[in-house]
Design a protein around this motif. Sequence first.
Motif, mmCIF file in Angstrom:
data_model
loop_
_atom_site.group_PDB
_atom_site.id
_atom_site.type_symbol
_atom_site.label_atom_id
_atom_site.label_comp_id
_atom_site.label_asym_id
_atom_site.label_seq_id
_atom_site.Cartn_x
_atom_site.Cartn_y
_atom_site.Cartn_z
ATOM 1 N N ARG A 1 0.732 5.626 -0.185
ATOM 2 C CA ARG A 1 -0.162 6.744 0.010
ATOM 3 C C ARG A 1 0.457 7.782 -0.797
ATOM 4 O O ARG A 1 1.761 8.060 -0.789
ATOM 5 C CB ARG A 1 -0.026 7.324 1.434
ATOM 6 N N VAL B 1 -3.241 12.448 6.841
ATOM 7 C CA VAL B 1 -3.292 11.147 6.172
ATOM 8 C C VAL B 1 -4.251 11.313 4.880
ATOM 9 O O VAL B 1 -4.430 10.414 4.038
ATOM 10 C CB VAL B 1 -3.308 9.976 7.006
ATOM 11 N N LEU C 1 3.651 2.356 2.777
ATOM 12 C CA LEU C 1 3.290 2.507 4.015
ATOM 13 C C LEU C 1 3.560 0.813 4.497
ATOM 14 O O LEU C 1 3.855 0.659 5.724
ATOM 15 C CB LEU C 1 1.807 2.556 3.960
ATOM 16 N N HIS D 1 5.064 9.508 -3.878
ATOM 17 C CA HIS D 1 4.508 8.129 -3.197
ATOM 18 C C HIS D 1 5.214 7.556 -2.143
ATOM 19 O O HIS D 1 6.522 7.829 -2.200
ATOM 20 C CB HIS D 1 4.552 7.033 -4.343
ATOM 21 N N ALA E 1 -0.028 11.807 -1.065
ATOM 22 C CA ALA E 1 -0.669 13.111 -0.570
ATOM 23 C C ALA E 1 -0.308 14.286 -1.562
ATOM 24 O O ALA E 1 0.642 14.252 -2.390
ATOM 25 C CB ALA E 1 -0.108 13.638 0.825
ATOM 26 N N ALA F 1 -5.271 11.781 1.356
ATOM 27 C CA ALA F 1 -4.291 11.442 0.491
ATOM 28 C C ALA F 1 -5.034 10.173 -0.463
ATOM 29 O O ALA F 1 -6.297 9.921 -0.111
ATOM 30 C CB ALA F 1 -3.048 10.521 0.927
ATOM 31 N N THR F 2 -4.406 10.123 -1.578
ATOM 32 C CA THR F 2 -5.079 8.900 -2.451
ATOM 33 C C THR F 2 -4.044 7.720 -2.043
ATOM 34 O O THR F 2 -2.927 7.792 -2.044
ATOM 35 C CB THR F 2 -4.886 9.047 -3.934
ATOM 36 N N TYR F 3 -4.647 6.566 -1.887
ATOM 37 C CA TYR F 3 -4.005 5.576 -1.376
ATOM 38 C C TYR F 3 -4.197 4.263 -2.391
ATOM 39 O O TYR F 3 -5.089 4.163 -3.126
ATOM 40 C CB TYR F 3 -4.865 4.870 -0.135
ATOM 41 N N TRP G 1 0.905 -1.314 0.111
ATOM 42 C CA TRP G 1 0.079 0.051 -0.159
ATOM 43 C C TRP G 1 0.980 1.302 0.087
ATOM 44 O O TRP G 1 1.991 1.420 0.891
ATOM 45 C CB TRP G 1 -0.849 -0.077 1.144
#
Length: 126
Positions: free
Chosen positions: A38, A90, A48, A45, A40, A92-94, A36
């Motif tokens: 994240r 947090v 995580l 990128h 933001a 953001a696009t995950y 995964w």
Amino acid sequence: QVQLIEAGGGMGQAGDPLTLSCRISGGTFTGYALGWFRLAPGKKHKCLAAHVWTGRSSYYSDSVKGRVTITRDAANATIYLKINDLRPEVTATYYCAGRSTGRTIVAESRYDYDLWGQGTQVTVSS
């Protein structure tokens, strides 16, 4: 063609937990690991967590240890990321991402991953 389908994003309140899912679609994932990331606004990128797809090893970035949990459901071809405690930062696009090969689960660069989902947006209000 194998695809990664993320779901579970949306609006959340600070302090609440949120679980994202990444479902493998279109075939069988035969790669090494899923992770995964994240992304933001204005940032790069950030990896995580990751999990070996056919094993039990997992990896967490030092900055999120204790804050997120990655789990694998092989029977349902799905990997999850639970954000234990939402905070506005947090937002953001995950993205869920797959690695075809690897010798160690530790791989934080986006370029270590060669299969990407479309992303799911998480927005946290205070």
